[in-house]
Design a protein around this motif. Sequence first.
Motif: not given
Length: 254
Positions: A4-10, A27-31, A50-59
């Motif tokens: 899912l690299s580059g994807r935005t998931a809600v 996030a683990k899969q790249g979203a 998620i961020k601690q594991a190197g992923g990207s997330a927003q709330i």
Amino acid sequence: MFDLSGRTAVITGGGSGIGRAAAILFAKQGATSHILDMNEIQANAVAEEIKQAGGSAQIHVCDVSDKAQVEVVINSIGTINILVNNAGVAHVGKADNTSEEDFDRVFRINVKGVYNCLHAALPLMKANGGGVVLNLSSIGAVVGISDRFAYSMSKGAVQAMTLSVARDYIHDNIRCNCICPARVHTPFVDGFIAKNYPGQEKEVFEKLSKSQPIGRMGTTDEIATLILYLCSDEASFITGCDYHIDGGFIKLNN
């Protein structure tokens, strides 16, 4: 696979339970996982994990039953590739002892909440050339479950909305499916049992677990894995379907 690299998931209701597991896995899969939840503390905890594991997330603190709130949040995100309509509430009651207030609350969150997110996100998906919607339904939409009148009503509506969206937007490169879990062990389930069956928590938990022929409740990670598949390119030929993930509940309970 399932990149899912580059994807935005809600993910609505992404602060706990199935939503949390989906947000982490995406996030683990790249979203980038956008977590919509009314509980800011829980949502922040998931985003931090998620961020601690190197992923990207927003709330985004959001009440999905409030159309104006949903529109502001969804439009602030902009590009949306994946929408997971997971937020929901349960209710115990039959048709003649479910109050109008409780019925309206279940409808407002479980049905109108899905509509609100679809209404806001689908135009963005169309403008972006496509996307994927995954709705959380329930086995309660498929079989009769005792004392779940309002909840089953709401999940039947989710199934119907899934089919309509799949049909209406198939030529916009938008896929829409739903999944129908049986009982899944989440903090929500523990709280639900404690609230509705005080003093009987252990017995009720065992009874609900054994109602699945497989002999246990599902895990949030198991549900999230199916969500990931249906939202990935590997499932690009699948739309308008409802998937039973139920430990044999529907087909094997004779």
